[in-house]
Design an enzyme around this catalytic site. Structure first.
Site, PDB file in Angstrom:
ATOM      1  N   GLU A 151      -2.459   1.593  -3.384  1.00  0.00           N
ATOM      2  CA  GLU A 151      -1.897   1.243  -2.074  1.00  0.00           C
ATOM      3  C   GLU A 151      -0.375   1.166  -2.126  1.00  0.00           C
ATOM      4  O   GLU A 151       0.320   1.591  -1.204  1.00  0.00           O
ATOM      5  CB  GLU A 151      -2.458  -0.103  -1.609  1.00  0.00           C
ATOM      6  CG  GLU A 151      -3.923  -0.060  -1.235  1.00  0.00           C
ATOM      7  CD  GLU A 151      -4.473  -1.470  -1.065  1.00  0.00           C
ATOM      8  OE1 GLU A 151      -4.525  -1.940   0.077  1.00  0.00           O
ATOM      9  OE2 GLU A 151      -4.843  -2.093  -2.074  1.00  0.00           O
ATOM     10  N   HIS A 176     -11.760  17.387   7.607  1.00  0.00           N
ATOM     11  CA  HIS A 176     -11.804  16.339   8.645  1.00  0.00           C
ATOM     12  C   HIS A 176     -12.440  15.052   8.108  1.00  0.00           C
ATOM     13  O   HIS A 176     -13.018  14.282   8.881  1.00  0.00           O
ATOM     14  CB  HIS A 176     -12.573  16.801   9.886  1.00  0.00           C
ATOM     15  CG  HIS A 176     -12.197  18.175  10.350  1.00  0.00           C
ATOM     16  ND1 HIS A 176     -11.200  18.411  11.257  1.00  0.00           N
ATOM     17  CD2 HIS A 176     -12.676  19.402   9.990  1.00  0.00           C
ATOM     18  CE1 HIS A 176     -11.086  19.719  11.456  1.00  0.00           C
ATOM     19  NE2 HIS A 176     -11.966  20.343  10.691  1.00  0.00           N
ATOM     20  N   LYS A 232     -13.541  -9.717  -4.918  1.00  0.00           N
ATOM     21  CA  LYS A 232     -12.719  -8.533  -4.672  1.00  0.00           C
ATOM     22  C   LYS A 232     -12.097  -7.924  -5.917  1.00  0.00           C
ATOM     23  O   LYS A 232     -11.708  -8.603  -6.844  1.00  0.00           O
ATOM     24  CB  LYS A 232     -11.565  -8.882  -3.699  1.00  0.00           C
ATOM     25  CG  LYS A 232     -12.005  -9.234  -2.304  1.00  0.00           C
ATOM     26  CD  LYS A 232     -12.582  -8.068  -1.517  1.00  0.00           C
ATOM     27  CE  LYS A 232     -11.525  -7.080  -1.117  1.00  0.00           C
ATOM     28  NZ  LYS A 232     -10.695  -7.578   0.000  1.00  0.00           N
ATOM     29  N   SER A 256      -8.385 -10.854  -5.547  1.00  0.00           N
ATOM     30  CA  SER A 256      -7.911 -11.559  -4.360  1.00  0.00           C
ATOM     31  C   SER A 256      -7.772 -13.032  -4.711  1.00  0.00           C
ATOM     32  O   SER A 256      -8.585 -13.573  -5.457  1.00  0.00           O
ATOM     33  CB  SER A 256      -8.930 -11.387  -3.230  1.00  0.00           C
ATOM     34  OG  SER A 256      -8.805 -12.441  -2.294  1.00  0.00           O
TER      35      SER A 256
END
Ligand code: ARG
Length: 463
Positions: free
Chosen positions: A291, A157, A284, A278
């Site tokens: 992704e 979980h 970043k 970024s």
């Protein structure tokens, strides 16, 4: 206007609108190596059977070999007016060798031709995918072998559950991908009957030798029903399923990397080569590689769905709908091979932050089950032991501490069977070590699993 080979009965030209709509050469040109291989086998058989002269057969084969060489070199004037890869190659052949080229299509239809081409293509592609899966498996095993002392929280979980070795976690992905390997291998081995000779749908009156073309093309036999043969795309659907599931496995690993790379987890540092910055926020470092693998899984699932939907309402036998079988297959091949390469690179270079993982395993009461099991060993029923341990957790939460910070007296108040030896039980390292059953996370079990994996990899490489 190029006259199409099948336009004998037509008075008027095809509408340009339909021409553009129905052409497939813009994508099925990818099948040219398989198409030419199939045509060469067919031409050789036609010559041997005396259906065309040996001379014509030879001319055709030489012509096709020349075209193949040119195509491999990258030059080909593909014409969409000629619809597809089959007509383009046949037309080019006839331009080159004259009338003999027009005899190639004797005793064959594009319907059995295209079924053959796609089957060969998938067989070839299984090999390319298997190779990439093997590279990924080697990479996972290598990284697991480096991490035999790294303890991390195992999750259920997405809540900290029990401590595990990072190597055990990585080997879980090894097992997933070993199953993918098995699926692609068994698909490849099942593609052993040749569709060639089914004709348009009913077979052919010419005395062809189907077994001969099958042999030349590396099949062990021939398909048994001509009508089924030209309409069957089960093998493509199976391929798309295997690709989708493999992509889903990569996506799950990608998701973990995305989580682990966040400041909240900090379990990994991304390698510069597989991260991006970024354009706006200078601080970043983003896990775009993972992704994208996760995102592209949508395509792989969509491609499978797309073919299944194309197939579901088709009456026998060939219907032009079947032309829609190819783009999903090509797209899944590109998507999966690219994703396998990216994930192999990413996992190969990623830095695991063992200290952060250990700290996370130490927190979150990950050894609470061990404590309950310890109390069970002292003769208390598990349900009761569970309740006692739950009370300890509540006490810790109230005090803002961990289980190891409780005093022995505090614990004995709830359960006098608890002794000093409990503190060893509460250590994450000893928790891991006690899961010493086959398939468990204890160091020696993971070692056994990794050795088996190494032997298995060596065996499949030598097969
Ligand atoms: N381009 C077609 C396809 O991909 C080839 C077969 C065409 N056959 C036909 N009868 N129109 O399915």
């Amino acid at each position: 206007m190029t006259k199409k080979p099948w336009q004998g009965r037509f008075k008027e030209e095809t509408s340009r609108i339909l021409e553009e709509f129905s052409q497939s050469v813009s994508f099925d040109r990818e099948l040219y190596p398989q198409d030419i291989r199939g045509s060469i086998a067919h031409a050789r058989m036609l010559g041997k059977q005396g259906i065309i002269t040996e001379e014509d057969s030879k001319l055709i084969i030489e012509g096709l070999e020349g075209i193949l060489e040119e195509l491999d070199g990258g030059s080909m004037p593909w014409k969409s007016v000629l619809e597809d890869v089959h007509m383009n190659i046949e037309t080019l052949l006839t331009e080159r060798i004259g009338e003999a080229g027009g005899r190639l299509h004797t005793a064959r239809s594009r319907n059995d031709q295209v079924a053959l081409d796609l089957k060969l293509y998938i067989r070839d592609t299984c090999d390319a995918i298997l190779e990439r899966i093997e590279r990924m498996l080697h990479c996972l095993l290598e990284r697991a072998q480096e991490q035999t002392d790294t303890v991390m929280p195992g999750y259920t979980h997405l809540q900290r559950a029990q401590p595990v070795l990072l190597s055990h976690h990585l080997m879980a992905y090894f097992e997933m991908m070993r199953r993918d390997h098995g699926r692609f291998l068994s698909l490849k081995n099942s593609l052993n009957d040749s569709p060639l000779g089914a004709g348009a749908l009913a077979g052919t009156p010419h005395p062809i030798d189907r077994a001969m073309t099958a042999r030349e093309l590396g099949f062990s036999g021939i398909t048994r029903n001509s009508m089924d043969t030209v309409s069957d795309r089960d093998f493509a659907a199976q391929f798309l399923f295997d690709a989708a599931l493999c992509q889903i496995h990569l996506s799950r690993l990608a998701e973990e990397i995305v989580l682990w790379a966040s400041a909240e987890f900090s379990f990994v540092t991304l390698p510069d080569g597989f991260a991006t910055g970024s354009s706006m926020m200078p601080q970043k470092k983003n896990p775009d590689s993972a992704e994208l693998v996760r995102g592209k899984t949508g395509r792989a699932i969509g491609n499978l769905t797309s073919l299944l939907v194309v197939l579901k309402g088709l009456p026998l036998t060939y219907n032009r709908d079947l032309q829609e079988d190819k783009e999903p297959v090509f797209d899944s091949v590109r998507t999966l091979t690219g994703s396998l390469e990216v994930m192999t690179g990413l996992i190969g270079d990623i830095q695991f932050e063992a200290g952060k993982m250990k700290a996370a395993a130490d927190g979150g009461f990950t050894t609470a089950t061990d404590l309950a099991d310890y109390i069970v060993e002292k003769g208390v029923p598990f349900r009761k032991a569970h309740e006692i341990t739950g009370k300890f957790v509540a006490l810790c939460l109230a005090k803002g501490c961990g289980l190891t910070d409780l005093g022995i007296d505090e614990m004995r108040e709830e359960c006098d069977a608890i002794g000093e030896d409990v503190f060893n039980i509460l250590k994450v390292g000893s928790s891991v070590g006690r899961r010493d059953i086959p398939g468990g996370t204890a160091g020696n079990q993971v070692q056994i699993a990794m050795e088996e994996a190494r032997d298995w990899l060596a065996k499949i490489n030598s097969d």
